[in-house]
Design an enzyme around this catalytic site. Structure first.
Site, PDB file in Angstrom:
ATOM      1  N   HIS A  13     -97.218 -58.556 108.995  1.00 56.02           N
ATOM      2  CA  HIS A  13     -97.720 -57.896 110.353  1.00 56.02           C
ATOM      3  C   HIS A  13     -96.846 -58.091 111.389  1.00 56.02           C
ATOM      4  CE1 HIS A  13    -101.459 -57.799 108.093  1.00 56.02           C
ATOM      5  NE2 HIS A  13    -102.065 -57.124 108.983  1.00 56.02           N
ATOM      6  N   HIS A  56    -100.748 -67.241 107.382  1.00 57.02           N
ATOM      7  CA  HIS A  56     -99.280 -67.441 107.516  1.00 57.02           C
ATOM      8  C   HIS A  56     -98.930 -68.583 108.234  1.00 57.02           C
ATOM      9  CE1 HIS A  56     -98.302 -63.365 106.018  1.00 57.02           C
ATOM     10  NE2 HIS A  56     -99.244 -62.944 106.753  1.00 57.02           N
TER      11      HIS A  56
END
Length: 271
Positions: A193, A235
């Site tokens: 992303h 993440h």
């Protein structure tokens, strides 16, 4: 005299100090000495051979074992610094994972953060680019949209390849969603992303005429989408930062291989 001799002999036999093992301390026998010397030599040779065998076995095992299984008694300064930064990254990422699950401190905002992350998924962007490409009637618009589609496809392939090589897991044990599996964004490093929104924001800033407020909002959107992945626990911080770097590099790559208007028209006619 003949009676005293048997008595003295009996005393010598009964005396413990006259036994062979005690006599050998003062007057060692030749046979015993030779046998002991030979046994010492054999034991010394056997010990040397055993030491050599053990050394050779240890060398073979050290060659066969991977580096991470070998204990480093004197680690380098770079190794210590890298491990320290890695530990700080993991600790800070877990603290910032405030929406990792429903029981977290910001668990109620998890759905909103996930909705923000959907704006950085590759599948909606590819689908939107294809729809705009079909409806576009200008050559300049088709050229920009075709190169944008190329950038999105390159981003998915590059990030998926890097994640397969690194195979780093996130700070929390969270299963990827359906859209993550479609874009092969199943590992943590680098953040797909973050790379995508960095590439898109740089692409739009360079190829679209936008007002200053829209430019600021575009940059803020990229930052929010990137760090929203840390908030939901998918993440680490370094994954997002490296994703921003890879996104910028992908933009530079697309600029180098930019397709001209004729090439785009040829591809559209084939399609």
């Amino acid at each position: 005299m003949p009676a005293s001799q048997p008595r003295s002999r009996a005393r010598d036999r009964n005396n413990v100090l006259n036994r062979a093992e005690f006599l050998s301390l003062n007057q060692p026998l030749k046979g015993n000495q030779e046998s002991r010397s030979s046994s010492k030599k054999q034991s010394g040779q056997a010990g040397a051979a055993g030491a050599q065998n053990t050394n050779s076995k240890e060398r073979r095992q050290s060659q066969q074992l991977p580096e991470e299984d070998c204990m480093q008694l004197n680690p380098s300064f770079k190794g210590i610094a890298f491990n320290s930064l890695l530990a700080i990254d993991i600790c800070m990422s877990k603290r910032l994972g405030v929406c990792a699950n429903r029981a977290s401190s910001w668990g109620g905002a998890r759905s909103m953060i996930n909705l923000l992350g959907i704006t950085g998924h590759g599948i909606p962007w590819i689908a939107g680019t294809l729809i705009c490409l079909v409806k576009s009637s200008t050559l300049a618009g088709q050229e920009v949209l075709m190169n944008l589609l190329l950038a999105l496809l390159l981003d998915i392939m590059i990030v998926a390849g890097l994640q397969k090589l690194a195979k780093r897991k996130g700070p929390y044990d969270i299963n990827p969603g359906l859209l993550d599996y479609l874009t092969m964004d199943t590992y943590a490093f680098p953040a797909g992303h973050a790379s995508r929104v960095a590439m898109l924001s740089k692409f739009f800033l360079n190829h679209l005429v936008l007002a200053i407020p829209l430019r600021i909002l575009l940059v803020l959107w990229a930052l929010c989408v990137g760090f929203s992945r840390v908030m939901i626990g998918r993440h680490h911080i370094t994954d997002v930062l490296s994703g921003f770097v890879f996104g910028y590099l992908q933009f530079r790559l697309v600029e180098l291989i930019w397709m001209s208007s004729n090439t785009c028209q040829m591809l559209i006619s084939i399609w």
